[in-house]
Scaffold this motif. Structure first.
Motif, PDB file in Angstrom:
ATOM      1  N   ALA A 348       0.850  -1.198   0.000  1.00 21.89           N
ATOM      2  CA  ALA A 348       0.000   0.000   0.000  1.00 21.89           C
ATOM      3  C   ALA A 348       0.885   1.248   0.000  1.00 21.89           C
ATOM      4  N   SER A 349       0.229   2.382   0.086  1.00 23.53           N
ATOM      5  CA  SER A 349       0.914   3.679   0.117  1.00 23.53           C
ATOM      6  C   SER A 349       1.482   4.020  -1.264  1.00 23.53           C
ATOM      7  N   ASN A 350       2.719   4.526  -1.325  1.00 22.28           N
ATOM      8  CA  ASN A 350       3.214   4.981  -2.622  1.00 22.28           C
ATOM      9  C   ASN A 350       3.588   3.878  -3.606  1.00 22.28           C
ATOM     10  N   PRO A 351       4.084   2.712  -3.182  1.00 22.08           N
ATOM     11  CA  PRO A 351       4.442   1.736  -4.217  1.00 22.08           C
ATOM     12  C   PRO A 351       3.314   1.486  -5.227  1.00 22.08           C
ATOM     13  N   ILE A 352       2.106   1.245  -4.758  1.00 16.39           N
ATOM     14  CA  ILE A 352       1.024   0.957  -5.721  1.00 16.39           C
ATOM     15  C   ILE A 352       0.692   2.206  -6.537  1.00 16.39           C
ATOM     16  N   ALA A 377      -6.446  -1.771   2.333  1.00 14.61           N
ATOM     17  CA  ALA A 377      -5.234  -0.993   2.061  1.00 14.61           C
ATOM     18  C   ALA A 377      -4.330  -0.858   3.278  1.00 14.61           C
ATOM     19  N   GLY A 378      -4.233  -1.917   4.069  1.00 13.01           N
ATOM     20  CA  GLY A 378      -3.347  -1.876   5.232  1.00 13.01           C
ATOM     21  C   GLY A 378      -1.893  -2.029   4.817  1.00 13.01           C
ATOM     22  N   ILE A 379      -1.007  -1.493   5.641  1.00 11.83           N
ATOM     23  CA  ILE A 379       0.422  -1.729   5.387  1.00 11.83           C
ATOM     24  C   ILE A 379       0.888  -2.984   6.133  1.00 11.83           C
ATOM     25  N   ASP A 380      -0.035  -3.616   6.864  1.00  9.73           N
ATOM     26  CA  ASP A 380       0.357  -4.806   7.627  1.00  9.73           C
ATOM     27  C   ASP A 380       0.275  -6.070   6.762  1.00  9.73           C
ATOM     28  N   GLY A 381       1.086  -7.059   7.124  1.00  9.11           N
ATOM     29  CA  GLY A 381       0.950  -8.390   6.537  1.00  9.11           C
ATOM     30  C   GLY A 381       1.356  -8.517   5.081  1.00  9.11           C
ATOM     31  N   VAL A 402       7.491  -3.004  -1.802  1.00  6.45           N
ATOM     32  CA  VAL A 402       6.886  -2.360  -0.629  1.00  6.45           C
ATOM     33  C   VAL A 402       7.722  -1.169  -0.167  1.00  6.45           C
ATOM     34  N   GLY A 403       7.091  -0.280   0.599  1.00 10.11           N
ATOM     35  CA  GLY A 403       7.814   0.788   1.278  1.00 10.11           C
ATOM     36  C   GLY A 403       8.482   0.251   2.540  1.00 10.11           C
ATOM     37  N   ASP A 404       9.342   1.079   3.120  1.00 10.03           N
ATOM     38  CA  ASP A 404      10.107   0.631   4.297  1.00 10.03           C
ATOM     39  C   ASP A 404       9.219   0.379   5.508  1.00 10.03           C
ATOM     40  N   LEU A 405       8.216   1.238   5.741  1.00 11.64           N
ATOM     41  CA  LEU A 405       7.356   1.005   6.912  1.00 11.64           C
ATOM     42  C   LEU A 405       6.510  -0.243   6.723  1.00 11.64           C
ATOM     43  N   THR A 406       6.079  -0.472   5.507  1.00 13.43           N
ATOM     44  CA  THR A 406       5.317  -1.695   5.208  1.00 13.43           C
ATOM     45  C   THR A 406       6.198  -2.917   5.468  1.00 13.43           C
ATOM     46  N   LEU A 408       8.835  -3.071   7.504  1.00 18.04           N
ATOM     47  CA  LEU A 408       9.128  -3.227   8.939  1.00 18.04           C
ATOM     48  C   LEU A 408       7.902  -3.702   9.712  1.00 18.04           C
ATOM     49  N   HIS A 409       6.731  -3.176   9.309  1.00 18.73           N
ATOM     50  CA  HIS A 409       5.485  -3.557   9.988  1.00 18.73           C
ATOM     51  C   HIS A 409       5.262  -5.069   9.889  1.00 18.73           C
ATOM     52  N   GLY A 410       5.601  -5.621   8.725  1.00 22.49           N
ATOM     53  CA  GLY A 410       5.311  -7.048   8.504  1.00 22.49           C
ATOM     54  C   GLY A 410       6.550  -7.895   8.468  1.00 22.49           C
ATOM     55  N   ASN A 431      13.200   2.279   0.266  1.00 18.60           N
ATOM     56  CA  ASN A 431      13.423   2.774   1.635  1.00 18.60           C
ATOM     57  C   ASN A 431      13.644   4.282   1.628  1.00 18.60           C
ATOM     58  N   ASP A 432      12.597   5.011   2.014  1.00 13.71           N
ATOM     59  CA  ASP A 432      12.744   6.467   2.153  1.00 13.71           C
ATOM     60  C   ASP A 432      12.642   6.866   3.625  1.00 13.71           C
ATOM     61  N   ASP A 433      12.898   5.898   4.487  1.00 11.88           N
ATOM     62  CA  ASP A 433      12.907   6.113   5.934  1.00 11.88           C
ATOM     63  C   ASP A 433      11.678   6.870   6.419  1.00 11.88           C
ATOM     64  N   GLY A 434      10.549   6.234   6.229  1.00 12.90           N
ATOM     65  CA  GLY A 434       9.312   6.821   6.740  1.00 12.90           C
ATOM     66  C   GLY A 434       8.195   6.704   5.719  1.00 12.90           C
ATOM     67  N   GLY A 435       7.067   7.263   6.062  1.00 12.67           N
ATOM     68  CA  GLY A 435       5.897   7.221   5.178  1.00 12.67           C
ATOM     69  C   GLY A 435       5.865   8.458   4.304  1.00 12.67           C
ATOM     70  N   SER A 436       6.182   8.266   3.035  1.00 10.29           N
ATOM     71  CA  SER A 436       6.269   9.449   2.161  1.00 10.29           C
ATOM     72  C   SER A 436       4.913   9.872   1.634  1.00 10.29           C
ATOM     73  N   ILE A 437       3.928   8.991   1.747  1.00 14.84           N
ATOM     74  CA  ILE A 437       2.651   9.331   1.119  1.00 14.84           C
ATOM     75  C   ILE A 437       2.050  10.601   1.719  1.00 14.84           C
ATOM     76  N   PHE A 438       2.303  10.802   3.009  1.00 12.49           N
ATOM     77  CA  PHE A 438       1.646  11.938   3.678  1.00 12.49           C
ATOM     78  C   PHE A 438       2.154  13.281   3.162  1.00 12.49           C
TER      79      PHE A 438
HETATM   80  C1  TPP Z   1      -1.996  -1.173   9.323  1.00 10.07           C
HETATM   81  C2  TPP Z   1      -1.929   0.231   8.823  1.00 10.07           C
HETATM   82  N1  TPP Z   1      -1.522   1.219   9.640  1.00 10.07           N
HETATM   83  C3  TPP Z   1      -1.445   2.489   9.194  1.00 10.07           C
HETATM   84  C4  TPP Z   1      -1.785   2.805   7.906  1.00 10.07           C
HETATM   85  C5  TPP Z   1      -1.691   4.235   7.432  1.00 10.07           C
HETATM   86  N2  TPP Z   1      -0.595   4.373   6.443  1.00 10.07           N
HETATM   87  C6  TPP Z   1      -0.845   4.440   5.138  1.00 10.07           C
HETATM   88  S1  TPP Z   1       0.525   4.619   4.236  1.00 10.07           S
HETATM   89  C7  TPP Z   1       1.502   4.639   5.597  1.00 10.07           C
HETATM   90  C8  TPP Z   1       2.984   4.825   5.468  1.00 10.07           C
HETATM   91  C9  TPP Z   1       3.624   3.740   4.680  1.00 10.07           C
HETATM   92  O1  TPP Z   1       5.014   3.949   4.593  1.00 10.07           O
HETATM   93  P1  TPP Z   1       5.908   3.104   3.623  1.00 10.07           P
HETATM   94  O2  TPP Z   1       5.492   1.700   3.623  1.00 10.07           O
HETATM   95  O3  TPP Z   1       7.318   3.399   3.939  1.00 10.07           O
HETATM   96  O4  TPP Z   1       5.512   3.676   2.184  1.00 10.07           O
HETATM   97  P2  TPP Z   1       5.732   5.162   1.632  1.00 10.07           P
HETATM   98  O5  TPP Z   1       4.570   5.987   2.063  1.00 10.07           O
HETATM   99  O6  TPP Z   1       7.010   5.690   2.177  1.00 10.07           O
HETATM  100  O7  TPP Z   1       5.748   4.976   0.164  1.00 10.07           O
HETATM  101  C10 TPP Z   1       0.729   4.488   6.754  1.00 10.07           C
HETATM  102  C11 TPP Z   1       1.292   4.457   8.112  1.00 10.07           C
HETATM  103  C12 TPP Z   1      -2.218   1.735   7.072  1.00 10.07           C
HETATM  104  N3  TPP Z   1      -2.573   1.914   5.793  1.00 10.07           N
HETATM  105  N4  TPP Z   1      -2.270   0.471   7.545  1.00 10.07           N
END
Ligand code: TPP
Ligand code: MG
Length: 524
Positions: A348-352, A377-381, A402-406, A408-410, A431-438
């Protein structure tokens, strides 16, 4: 019924349903189920996967279910173990995946007492069909998850001669009641969200209509536009749309949601559960559409010309930009690396969304499979979903992106014990060290800069290489420009390819693309 008899009955029913795999997490109360699963594996009847983390176990089963379309059980013990299945159950519920939670429970008389590992398990997954006996799973459909909670009484170990055989026959009925015949006339676009199947592409071809297909739609092939989502930000095209044929579950862009909210004729193949806004009076839900004849106005040609121009403009922004465009280069390289018969699981987030900006349609008929958890659209699992998808489908090559938080989360998705089935899977981490989508959303505006890094971007500084080492998974750190060569090397193991990319210029990159495409501002 004894616990062993219930376990035997479970495997027999699973065989009737055509299950191929079973995922088990360890526990004592679920012991008879685990022993039955191991016996079925030893007899070559079901493939067993053991995971210690129930959340990951459930996503692993989900990945298998998503690519095989078969009921895939995940077996846990009682207590908090059950609650750990919830994220994957929700994703299955919202993406109609046949994930079966099989949860061992204490006998009901112990509920409400202080008995160890005893809580209220029936109904723990609201909205998910609930069963309390193996017999019930004969009535399952392959269109969503179910929860089978088994109260198992002692003895939990008995000498059992595990002899399995399917019980009865299972004949899932697929009914297409509501088929709508559509004629050309109104200026029509076809929107293909997640899990549209190839029907969206076929309908677009039959009608000669522009096709805007998300990467995981199954229809980003043939005539699908490359920059479709960007074109939905162009008033001279989008304001003239008179009808929409919608497929799958569209979640990637506000422009799509805006189009599906308009007061025009909208035909959605599916129901409200996959339609992203409350349906207005001009939305019809159908099971299938048949196109009577082809639109021979110049409508499609206008979209194709605009698509060519916008795609060229995006490509030139990327080419002339420095490292700030690396995330899009990574997306393009990953897409290009997926061969015919290949698999790609996207986070989820920016990769897709990055893929959606740069991915040209694949040729029709080459059988690539692109999977994303877009139900919620969870970043988990996501890693476990990818491992499951790679194990569940024989692919020429399998990738996750996947992104870096995705990641690390899973990351417990990488925790695969010795002797367990292990996929050939390359996991690419941008890996952009954080959630760049925001950064590109409202929260990223300069006026909200205070606290943005801490509460939205959430950099972690985590050492992904060290984490991989802990799990015994090969890891490489490469530049965006080296990525194509690295992905071209075939892998026969699970491996992680980390690509550092910058995060600080995301907002400017989105703005540059919007400007060059002459879009309405702030489309995501
Ligand atoms: C389980 C879960 N927690 C929180 C969110 C909210 N969320 C959406 S994108 C995102 C950041 C993802 O970061 P990363 O995987 O590094 O991708 P990037 O945005 O950097 O591309 C978060 C926390 C979510 N979608 N799912
Ligand atoms: Mg990130």
């Amino acid at each position: 019924m004894s616990a062993s008899a219930a376990a035997l009955g479970l495997v027999n029913r699973l065989l009737t349903l055509g299950a191929t795999d079973i995922v088990v997490a360890p526990g004592s109360r679920s012991g008879p189920l685990a022993r039955a699963a191991a016996a079925a594996d030893a007899q070559g009847l079901l493939r067993l996967h053991v995971r210690v983390d129930e959340r990951e176990a459930a996503f692993l089963a989900l990945g298998i279910a998503k690519v095989t379309g078969r009921v895939t059980p995940v077996v846990t013990t009682s207590g908090t173990a059950v609650a750990n299945l919830h994220p994957a159950m929700l994703e299955a519920l919202h993406s109609n995946a046949p994930l079966l939670a099989v949860t061992a429970d204490r006998p009901g008389r112990l509920r409400g007492t202080g008995a160890n590992q005893t809580t209220v398990q029936p109904g723990i997954f609201p909205g998910v069909p609930f069963l309390d006996a193996v017999e019930g799973i004969g009535g399952l459909t392959v269109n969503g998850p179910a929860h089978l909670n088994l109260e198992l009484d002692e003895p939990l170990t008995e000498a059992v001669d595990w002899r399995f055989e399917p019980v009865g026959a299972w004949d899932p009925i697929f009914r297409l009641d509501d088929v709508l015949n559509v004629e050309p006339g109104p200026r029509t676009v076809v929107i293909a969200g997640d899990r549209s199947s190839r029907r969206a592409r076929q309908v677009a071809e039959a009608g000669n209509w522009p096709l805007i297909a998300e990467p995981s739609s199954g229809s980003r092939t043939g005539p699908a536009l490359t920059s479709g989502r960007l074109l939905l930000g162009r008033p001279e095209l989008v304001d003239r749309v008179e009808r929409v044929m919608s497929f799958g579950h569209s979640t990637l862009g506000r422009a799509t949601t805006a189009l599906l909210s308009r007061d025009i004729e909208i035909v959605h193949v599916g129901d409200q559960s996959t339609f992203p806004v409350p349906a207005g009076p001009r939305v019809s839900f159908v099971d299938e559409v048949e196109v009577e004849s082809t639109d021979d106005s110049g409508w499609l040609a206008e979209w194709q010309a605009a698509d060519a121009a916008v795609s060229t403009a995006v490509a030139s922004v990327i080419e002339s930009a420095g490292a700030e465009a690396d995330p899009l280069r990574v997306a393009a390289s990953v897409w290009a690396a997926v061969p015919p018969e290949g698999l790609l699981v996207v986070g989820a987030s920016n990769p897709i969304r990055d893929l959606d900006l740069v991915a040209p349609a694949f040729p029709v008929g080459e059988r690539r499979k692109v999977v994303a958890n877009r139900g919620l659209a969870g970043i988990d699992g996501t890693l476990s979903t990818a491992v499951g998808a790679a194990l569940g489908r024989s692919s020429s090559a399998a990738f996750a992106y996947v992104g870096d938080l995705t990641f690390l989360h899973g990351s417990n998705g990488l925790l695969i014990g010795p002797g367990e089935p292990r996929p050939d899977l390359t996991i690419v981490v941008a890996n952009d060290d954080g959630g760049s989508i925001f950064a590109a959303l409202e929260q990223g505006a300069p006026e909200y800069a205070d606290g943005f890094e801490r509460v939205f971007a959430t950099p972690t500084g985590a050492n992904i290489g060290a984490l991989c080492q802990a799990f015994g998974v090969p890891h490489e750190r490469v530049t965006a420009s080296d990525l194509p060569d690295v992905l071209a090397k075939t892998s026969t193991d699970l491996r992680v390819v980390e690509v550092p990319v910058p995060r600080d210029a995301r907002r400017e990159l989105s703005a540059a693309i919007a400007a060059v495409c002459a879009l309405r501002p702030m489309e995501d």
